[in-house]
Design a protein around this motif. Sequence first.
Motif, PDB file in Angstrom:
ATOM      1  N   ALA A 259       0.946  -1.507   0.567  1.00 17.52           N
ATOM      2  CA  ALA A 259      -0.210  -0.376   0.277  1.00 17.52           C
ATOM      3  C   ALA A 259       0.870   1.436  -0.300  1.00 17.52           C
ATOM      4  O   ALA A 259       0.308   1.755  -0.600  1.00 17.52           O
ATOM      5  CB  ALA A 259      -1.007   0.259   1.352  1.00 17.52           C
ATOM      6  N   LEU A 260       2.252   1.285   0.644  1.00 20.56           N
ATOM      7  CA  LEU A 260       2.984   2.549   0.459  1.00 20.56           C
ATOM      8  C   LEU A 260       3.692   2.202  -0.481  1.00 20.56           C
ATOM      9  O   LEU A 260       4.086   3.665  -1.118  1.00 20.56           O
ATOM     10  CB  LEU A 260       4.204   2.490   1.765  1.00 20.56           C
ATOM     11  CG  LEU A 260       3.632   1.795   2.951  1.00 20.56           C
ATOM     12  CD1 LEU A 260       4.918   1.645   4.106  1.00 20.56           C
ATOM     13  CD2 LEU A 260       2.404   3.406   3.993  1.00 20.56           C
ATOM     14  N   TYR A 261       3.673   1.670  -1.286  1.00 20.37           N
ATOM     15  CA  TYR A 261       4.402   2.038  -2.608  1.00 20.37           C
ATOM     16  C   TYR A 261       3.185   2.201  -3.656  1.00 20.37           C
ATOM     17  O   TYR A 261       3.109   3.101  -4.686  1.00 20.37           O
ATOM     18  CB  TYR A 261       4.938   0.516  -2.918  1.00 20.37           C
ATOM     19  CG  TYR A 261       4.902  -0.139  -4.315  1.00 20.37           C
ATOM     20  CD1 TYR A 261       6.108   0.840  -5.127  1.00 20.37           C
ATOM     21  CD2 TYR A 261       4.527  -0.761  -5.488  1.00 20.37           C
ATOM     22  CE1 TYR A 261       6.537   0.698  -6.967  1.00 20.37           C
ATOM     23  CE2 TYR A 261       4.869  -0.949  -6.599  1.00 20.37           C
ATOM     24  CZ  TYR A 261       5.846  -0.327  -7.328  1.00 20.37           C
ATOM     25  OH  TYR A 261       5.715  -0.303  -8.608  1.00 20.37           O
ATOM     26  N   GLU A 262       2.006   2.243  -3.418  1.00 19.22           N
ATOM     27  CA  GLU A 262       1.379   2.112  -4.307  1.00 19.22           C
ATOM     28  C   GLU A 262       0.464   3.656  -3.757  1.00 19.22           C
ATOM     29  O   GLU A 262      -0.406   4.074  -4.753  1.00 19.22           O
ATOM     30  CB  GLU A 262      -0.176   0.994  -4.401  1.00 19.22           C
ATOM     31  CG  GLU A 262       0.614   0.125  -4.995  1.00 19.22           C
ATOM     32  CD  GLU A 262      -0.409  -1.345  -4.683  1.00 19.22           C
ATOM     33  OE1 GLU A 262      -1.783  -0.896  -3.343  1.00 19.22           O
ATOM     34  OE2 GLU A 262      -0.568  -2.388  -4.779  1.00 19.22           O
ATOM     35  N   ALA A 360      13.403   6.733   4.324  1.00 19.36           N
ATOM     36  CA  ALA A 360      13.874   5.347   4.508  1.00 19.36           C
ATOM     37  C   ALA A 360      12.602   4.598   4.095  1.00 19.36           C
ATOM     38  O   ALA A 360      12.876   3.543   3.023  1.00 19.36           O
ATOM     39  CB  ALA A 360      14.314   5.395   6.032  1.00 19.36           C
ATOM     40  N   LEU A 361      11.261   4.307   4.873  1.00 25.21           N
ATOM     41  CA  LEU A 361      10.376   4.047   3.539  1.00 25.21           C
ATOM     42  C   LEU A 361      10.248   4.555   2.458  1.00 25.21           C
ATOM     43  O   LEU A 361       9.977   3.646   1.316  1.00 25.21           O
ATOM     44  CB  LEU A 361       8.924   4.481   4.673  1.00 25.21           C
ATOM     45  CG  LEU A 361       8.517   3.940   6.151  1.00 25.21           C
ATOM     46  CD1 LEU A 361       7.127   4.130   6.802  1.00 25.21           C
ATOM     47  CD2 LEU A 361       8.884   2.690   5.936  1.00 25.21           C
ATOM     48  N   GLU A 362      10.350   5.946   2.312  1.00 25.62           N
ATOM     49  CA  GLU A 362       9.756   5.555   0.900  1.00 25.62           C
ATOM     50  C   GLU A 362      10.982   5.452  -0.426  1.00 25.62           C
ATOM     51  O   GLU A 362      10.742   4.701  -1.434  1.00 25.62           O
ATOM     52  CB  GLU A 362      10.517   7.518   0.566  1.00 25.62           C
ATOM     53  CG  GLU A 362       9.067   8.620   0.628  1.00 25.62           C
ATOM     54  CD  GLU A 362       9.301   9.844   0.779  1.00 25.62           C
ATOM     55  OE1 GLU A 362       8.300  10.722   1.214  1.00 25.62           O
ATOM     56  OE2 GLU A 362      10.913  10.516   0.621  1.00 25.62           O
ATOM     57  N   GLU A 363      12.089   5.039   0.302  1.00 21.79           N
ATOM     58  CA  GLU A 363      13.092   4.709  -0.888  1.00 21.79           C
ATOM     59  C   GLU A 363      13.232   3.451  -0.704  1.00 21.79           C
ATOM     60  O   GLU A 363      12.930   2.882  -2.243  1.00 21.79           O
ATOM     61  CB  GLU A 363      14.561   5.053  -0.332  1.00 21.79           C
ATOM     62  CG  GLU A 363      15.897   5.217  -1.963  1.00 21.79           C
ATOM     63  CD  GLU A 363      15.716   5.505  -2.059  1.00 21.79           C
ATOM     64  OE1 GLU A 363      16.315   4.970  -3.338  1.00 21.79           O
ATOM     65  OE2 GLU A 363      14.922   6.471  -2.450  1.00 21.79           O
ATOM     66  N   MET A 364      12.498   2.378  -0.060  1.00 21.20           N
ATOM     67  CA  MET A 364      12.528   1.268   0.470  1.00 21.20           C
ATOM     68  C   MET A 364      11.175   0.288  -0.589  1.00 21.20           C
ATOM     69  O   MET A 364      11.676  -0.303  -1.073  1.00 21.20           O
ATOM     70  CB  MET A 364      12.053   0.539   2.026  1.00 21.20           C
ATOM     71  CG  MET A 364      13.460   0.815   2.420  1.00 21.20           C
ATOM     72  SD  MET A 364      15.305  -0.536   2.357  1.00 21.20           S
ATOM     73  CE  MET A 364      14.451  -1.616   3.200  1.00 21.20           C
ATOM     74  N   THR A 365      10.160   0.881  -0.259  1.00 14.42           N
ATOM     75  CA  THR A 365       9.340   1.052  -0.744  1.00 14.42           C
ATOM     76  C   THR A 365       9.233   0.880  -2.369  1.00 14.42           C
ATOM     77  O   THR A 365       8.366   0.330  -2.728  1.00 14.42           O
ATOM     78  CB  THR A 365       7.397   1.974  -0.219  1.00 14.42           C
ATOM     79  OG1 THR A 365       7.552   2.295  -0.542  1.00 14.42           O
ATOM     80  CG2 THR A 365       7.952   1.148   1.195  1.00 14.42           C
ATOM     81  N   GLN A 366       9.259   2.183  -2.888  1.00 12.95           N
ATOM     82  CA  GLN A 366       9.910   2.564  -4.086  1.00 12.95           C
ATOM     83  C   GLN A 366      10.848   1.107  -4.961  1.00 12.95           C
ATOM     84  O   GLN A 366      10.749   0.812  -6.110  1.00 12.95           O
ATOM     85  CB  GLN A 366       9.995   3.300  -4.776  1.00 12.95           C
ATOM     86  CG  GLN A 366       8.641   4.898  -3.991  1.00 12.95           C
ATOM     87  CD  GLN A 366       7.796   4.664  -4.708  1.00 12.95           C
ATOM     88  OE1 GLN A 366       7.194   4.437  -5.947  1.00 12.95           O
ATOM     89  NE2 GLN A 366       6.455   4.211  -3.994  1.00 12.95           N
TER      90      GLN A 366
END
Length: 400
Positions: A259-262, A360-366
């Motif tokens: 969901a964080l990627y989308e 960190a979440l932005e880079e990891m999920t993308q």
Amino acid sequence: MENKCPAKFHNVDFCAPSTHDNPYEMYDYFLEHEPLYFDEKNGLWEVFRYDDIVMIERDTETFINSEGVRPNIPPDPGMIYQDGEQHSKQRALVSSGFTPRQMRKMEDRAREIVVDLVDKMLVKDEVEIVSDLAGALPARLIADMLDIPQEKRKAVLGWINEITYGGCGPDYVTDEVNDAFENFVMHHEEMYQDRMASGCKGSDLLTIWINAELNGEKLDESQLLFEHVLLNVGGAETTRSAIAGGLQQLSEDPKQYDALYEDPSLIPNACEEIIRWVCPFVNMYRTATRDFELHGKVIKEGQQVGLTYPAANRDPRKFKDPHKFNIFRDFSQEARHLSFGLGPHFCLGASLARLELRLALEEMTQRVKTVRQAPGKELEYVSSSFTRGLKKFPAVLEPR
């Protein structure tokens, strides 16, 4: 029918690190049945409920910091140990290093670090999330902010980890803790003398603090030292635990991770849920300036009260299904977490911790499709009554 306290919750030593290894059954018991508990061994009160902690944090006349914020450990000259006008002045001087302009510079540098760390992880068959990302990001960013020489950075991080262990209480201030503190003091003095010799013309955080002035007042040398220690302890522990703990929870729930990627707009709310869930600091203490009755018991003048933040962050009076990790949690309908404290002593580095976690979440999920615990490998946690979090998180990453 009178509640009978289970034997395992008799005579709890709240300073013992092992007490907080798997604490939520214990916290739940105290939240419901004994919201104010006296730790006989250490002579300390402990509070657990959200509303009680909020009340204590806000009543700065009755509950003060200047007698010490760690259990039975005397105060130092740092900002966190001050009250009233002195705290306000000292905090204003320290916050000169966290202006909007400084934060923009930190965001640019933090993103560079995150990109570099993820690049390096993606070429490995197996990674260690804590050392490869969660711990490396704040360590490198703080070292950059302070302009610590590359050859000293590993040693400084080791000293800070040891010093933090001493925050559990007097029984845990070991020879190793004292040696680490002495080494850090020498490191600080070298940095301070270097800045003074160069005319304090740099842009690093220590130089900013040396130059900071408010109504003709400056931070003295002892204050500079302990703000330097606090920055390292608070900055490293909070972010490391939040990033590692958040990724570990998301690895167990791919739907939330995806969901964080989308929809990356969900990430700020996910950060708040991660910080609530992980809650890196177990407690801070306040000292009563007068006798104070709470839940039918009396906290005597001069006694310390421990604010147990992880328990408050899962208080069912304030959070729906509090033991569920839910990045969609609607904080407008529930309470805000207390992981950064409240009131005048609200964590000065909260915005920096949120920034690092978000990046960190932005880079990891993308860039990473899945994060899975490495087969046959176990998670390891820090054992402490001061800070909690993952010590090791061996994982396998699948690139997008």
